[in-house]
Every structure is written in C-alpha cells, then in structure tokens.
Design a protein around this motif. Structure first.
Motif, PDB file in Angstrom:
ATOM      1  N   GLN A 192       0.800  -1.219   0.000  1.00  0.00           N
ATOM      2  CA  GLN A 192       0.000   0.000   0.000  1.00  0.00           C
ATOM      3  C   GLN A 192       0.842   1.282   0.000  1.00  0.00           C
ATOM      4  O   GLN A 192       0.310   2.379  -0.086  1.00  0.00           O
ATOM      5  CB  GLN A 192      -0.940   0.009   1.210  1.00  0.00           C
ATOM      6  N   ASP A 194       3.492   4.226  -1.332  1.00  0.00           N
ATOM      7  CA  ASP A 194       3.693   4.918  -2.600  1.00  0.00           C
ATOM      8  C   ASP A 194       5.051   4.499  -3.165  1.00  0.00           C
ATOM      9  O   ASP A 194       6.086   4.675  -2.512  1.00  0.00           O
ATOM     10  CB  ASP A 194       3.661   6.438  -2.399  1.00  0.00           C
ATOM     11  N   HIS A 195       5.033   3.942  -4.369  1.00  0.00           N
ATOM     12  CA  HIS A 195       6.239   3.374  -4.959  1.00  0.00           C
ATOM     13  C   HIS A 195       6.790   4.256  -6.075  1.00  0.00           C
ATOM     14  O   HIS A 195       6.044   4.900  -6.812  1.00  0.00           O
ATOM     15  CB  HIS A 195       5.956   1.976  -5.521  1.00  0.00           C
ATOM     16  N   ARG A 219       0.515  -1.881  -4.982  1.00  0.00           N
ATOM     17  CA  ARG A 219      -0.120  -0.676  -5.516  1.00  0.00           C
ATOM     18  C   ARG A 219       0.686  -0.143  -6.704  1.00  0.00           C
ATOM     19  O   ARG A 219       1.913  -0.133  -6.691  1.00  0.00           O
ATOM     20  CB  ARG A 219      -0.179   0.377  -4.412  1.00  0.00           C
ATOM     21  N   GLU A 220      -0.011   0.319  -7.720  1.00  0.00           N
ATOM     22  CA  GLU A 220       0.663   0.841  -8.903  1.00  0.00           C
ATOM     23  C   GLU A 220       1.544   2.029  -8.522  1.00  0.00           C
ATOM     24  O   GLU A 220       1.166   2.876  -7.716  1.00  0.00           O
ATOM     25  CB  GLU A 220      -0.361   1.273  -9.952  1.00  0.00           C
ATOM     26  N   ALA A 221       2.725   2.070  -9.124  1.00  0.00           N
ATOM     27  CA  ALA A 221       3.692   3.118  -8.786  1.00  0.00           C
ATOM     28  C   ALA A 221       3.115   4.507  -9.032  1.00  0.00           C
ATOM     29  O   ALA A 221       2.499   4.762 -10.071  1.00  0.00           O
ATOM     30  CB  ALA A 221       4.967   2.929  -9.591  1.00  0.00           C
ATOM     31  N   ARG A 222       3.311   5.406  -8.080  1.00  0.00           N
ATOM     32  CA  ARG A 222       2.852   6.782  -8.230  1.00  0.00           C
ATOM     33  C   ARG A 222       3.799   7.596  -9.106  1.00  0.00           C
ATOM     34  O   ARG A 222       3.400   8.572  -9.737  1.00  0.00           O
ATOM     35  CB  ARG A 222       2.749   7.438  -6.847  1.00  0.00           C
ATOM     36  N   ILE A 223       5.080   7.197  -9.111  1.00  0.00           N
ATOM     37  CA  ILE A 223       6.090   7.947  -9.847  1.00  0.00           C
ATOM     38  C   ILE A 223       6.934   6.975 -10.666  1.00  0.00           C
ATOM     39  O   ILE A 223       7.434   5.973 -10.149  1.00  0.00           O
ATOM     40  CB  ILE A 223       7.002   8.742  -8.891  1.00  0.00           C
ATOM     41  N   SER A 224       7.108   7.283 -11.951  1.00  0.00           N
ATOM     42  CA  SER A 224       7.998   6.513 -12.818  1.00  0.00           C
ATOM     43  C   SER A 224       9.077   7.439 -13.351  1.00  0.00           C
ATOM     44  O   SER A 224       8.789   8.553 -13.795  1.00  0.00           O
ATOM     45  CB  SER A 224       7.220   5.905 -13.994  1.00  0.00           C
ATOM     46  N   SER A 238      10.533  12.146   1.513  1.00  0.00           N
ATOM     47  CA  SER A 238       9.178  11.620   1.340  1.00  0.00           C
ATOM     48  C   SER A 238       9.083  10.246   1.988  1.00  0.00           C
ATOM     49  O   SER A 238      10.082   9.678   2.422  1.00  0.00           O
ATOM     50  CB  SER A 238       8.835  11.504  -0.150  1.00  0.00           C
ATOM     51  N   ASN A 240       8.026   7.708   0.198  1.00  0.00           N
ATOM     52  CA  ASN A 240       7.996   6.791  -0.947  1.00  0.00           C
ATOM     53  C   ASN A 240       8.986   5.648  -0.766  1.00  0.00           C
ATOM     54  O   ASN A 240       9.998   5.780  -0.060  1.00  0.00           O
ATOM     55  CB  ASN A 240       8.339   7.538  -2.241  1.00  0.00           C
TER      56      ASN A 240
END
Length: 305
Positions: A192, A194-195, A219-224, A238, A240
């Motif tokens: 859960q 933020d990745h 959970r789908e990565a918030r930042i790529s 952060s 993350n």
C-alpha cells in the motif's frame, strides 16, 4: 545417397542460410545482408541443391524451416565460427588495437562495471572507445544486427544464437529515506506504500525484476522515472519506497536506507550476453574477461560489506 561437393559451399552461403532462418523471410534477410532479394533466392537454390532439401517452405508471408534446416542451425554456426577463427591466428595486443564497443546496459550495470574498467584501461595504456545504449529488455535482434556487441541485463533474450554468462546476482530490497519513515514491516504495508519505479522505453518497469511474490497486490507506482539515478530525488524527504536490487546500494541508491522486503523474493541475476559470432573474437573475449573480473570484485565487496 547424394554425394556432397564441399567445395560448392562458402561462408557467405552459410551466413545467408542462418539469416533466412532467423528472419523467416527472404526480403528481410536481403535487407539485413544488404543484398538484392534475387541474391538471397539464388543462394537458397544452391543450398537446396547441396542439401537435397527444400530447407524453407512458404507459409503465408513467412518462410518456415524444414526439419532438416532446423537441424543444421548449430552445425552451420559452428562451421562459420571455425572459418572465423582462421582470421584470429594473430597476436592480440590491446594497447596496439583500435578498439570500439557498443554496450547495452542500464545505468546500474553500466556504472558498477565500466568506470573502473576505463580507469584500468587508461592505467594499462589501452585506448578503447565505448558507446552505451539503454538495454531495457534487450532483444536478440540487437546483437544479431550489431546494434550492440554485448548486453548486461537481467532479461537475456531467449535465442539459440545468444550466449549468456551470469556475472552479478543479488536480492530485491526496499529503499527509503530513513529520516522520514521506517521500512515496511508487513506485506500489506509494503503493497500500500507509494512506490517509485523505473520505466523503460519498451513500457516495462523495474518491478518486473521482482519475482517469487504476488505482484498483483502491489499498488501501482505513483512515480515513474527513466533511470535508476533519478530515484533518490523522489525518495528523499518523502515516505515513498523503491524496490530495486541490493547492488544499487553501491552506486545509484547509496544515499538511501535499504531493508529486506517483508516477503523474500527470488534471487536476481545479471547476465552478460552476446551473439555467438563474437565468442571467438579476441577483442571481444578480452573485453568479456575484463568485465567478468570487475563483476567478481563487485560481488566480493558485497559479501564483505
């Protein structure tokens, strides 16, 4: 039984055979070889006569190999390698060579190996030029078409004409800012969070290297970001997380805290890969030995740290 006239075969015929076998197309083979389609067709006619077999049969737009053609792949490649070795009966002195290599590697593998390699070469008086290109998920075509001479990757192409050698291995780990948060203790907390992940040009992300666990729960990565060196800027300050190989603690992610995942995953292996035609080339063999030596030093440093 047909009597074979060995003198009617030559290296270019064998190269043409392998190219048609790999491309399943006369037109694509001609483009790759830089010759007219009629030249490839004429070569196939000579090969069919020599082997007394159709070798390739048309199926729609493709040229499918016969059982005889498939059985010839390795013997023909071995014959070409033997012919190529005839040109290598010379002393190889790297300090007297004009060396140039194209290497496909993401920034982790590149930065672990090649800065030291180049320092060593300068110390030894060897002048070598390198072009580095992103590897992402490299294809066999990259090496068949000489778009790169070798690749360092955890995702080696699955092809009979590509050679693999494992050189680095490690575990996928959590990276985070220890001044902001602690490592996730439970799998649910990890999933859960933020990745931050690396997204490669082919669309895949660095999380594809995480195997042996159920990634559907993450959970789908918030930042790529486009490379590993970009990760710290989005982790520091952060809460993350990034999930990457432990070897990154040696370079790109050295400023971040590292901890095991709440669930153990499979060991990750980095392979050095190249096309068979480069196996016996003295310059390429020399480079691969240099890379292997430095990779061994990297693994020793991890074991003692």
């Amino acid at each position: 039984m047909k009597k074979f006239d060995i003198a009617s075969l030559d290296g270019q015929l064998l190269v043409t055979f392998l190219t048609v076998l790999e491309e399943s197309s006369v037109s694509k083979a001609s483009m790759r070889l830089g010759v007219a389609q009629s030249t490839v067709s004429h070569a196939l006619a000579r090969l069919r006569n020599f082997f007394d077999d159709p070798l390739f049969v048309r199926s729609g737009q493709a040229m499918l190999p016969t059982e005889r053609a498939n059985s010839l792949r390795i013997p023909v490649q071995n014959a070409l390698d033997a012919l190529q070795r005839l040109t290598f009966e010379r002393s190889f002195e790297p300090e007297n060579e004009d060396l140039f290599f194209i290497v496909a590697a993401n920034d982790m593998q590149r930065d672990l190996i090649f800065p030291k390699l180049l320092r060593d070469l300068r110390r030894d008086g060897v002048s070598a030029a390198f072009e580095f290109i992103p590897s992402g998920h490299p294809t066999s075509g990259m090496m068949r078409e000489s778009r790169c001479h070798l690749a360092l990757t955890p995702f080696p192409p699955d092809a009979t004409d590509i050679v693999l050698k494992p050189i680095l291995n490690g575990q996928m780990m959590c990276f985070f800012d220890g001044s902001v948060r602690k490592a996730p203790v439970t799998w649910e907390d990890y999933c859960q969070a933020d990745h931050v992940t690396v997204r490669f040009p082919d669309g895949g992300t660095s999380l594809r290297a995480l195997t042996g666990v159920d990634k559907s729960e993450i959970r789908e990565a918030r930042i790529s970001v486009p490379n590993f060196n970009s990760i710290p800027a989005f982790i520091k300050g952060s809460d993350n997380l990034a999930t990457e190989m432990n070897l990154m603690k040696l370079n790109a992610l050295s400023e971040l805290e590292m901890a095991p995942l709440p669930r153990p995953s499979d060991t990750m292996t980095i392979y050095m890969t190249w096309h068979q035609r480069s196996t016996n080339d003295p310059a390429h063999a020399w480079l691969r030995e240099k890379i292997s030596t430095i990779a061994d030093e990297v693994m020793e440093s991890v074991a003692t740290s």
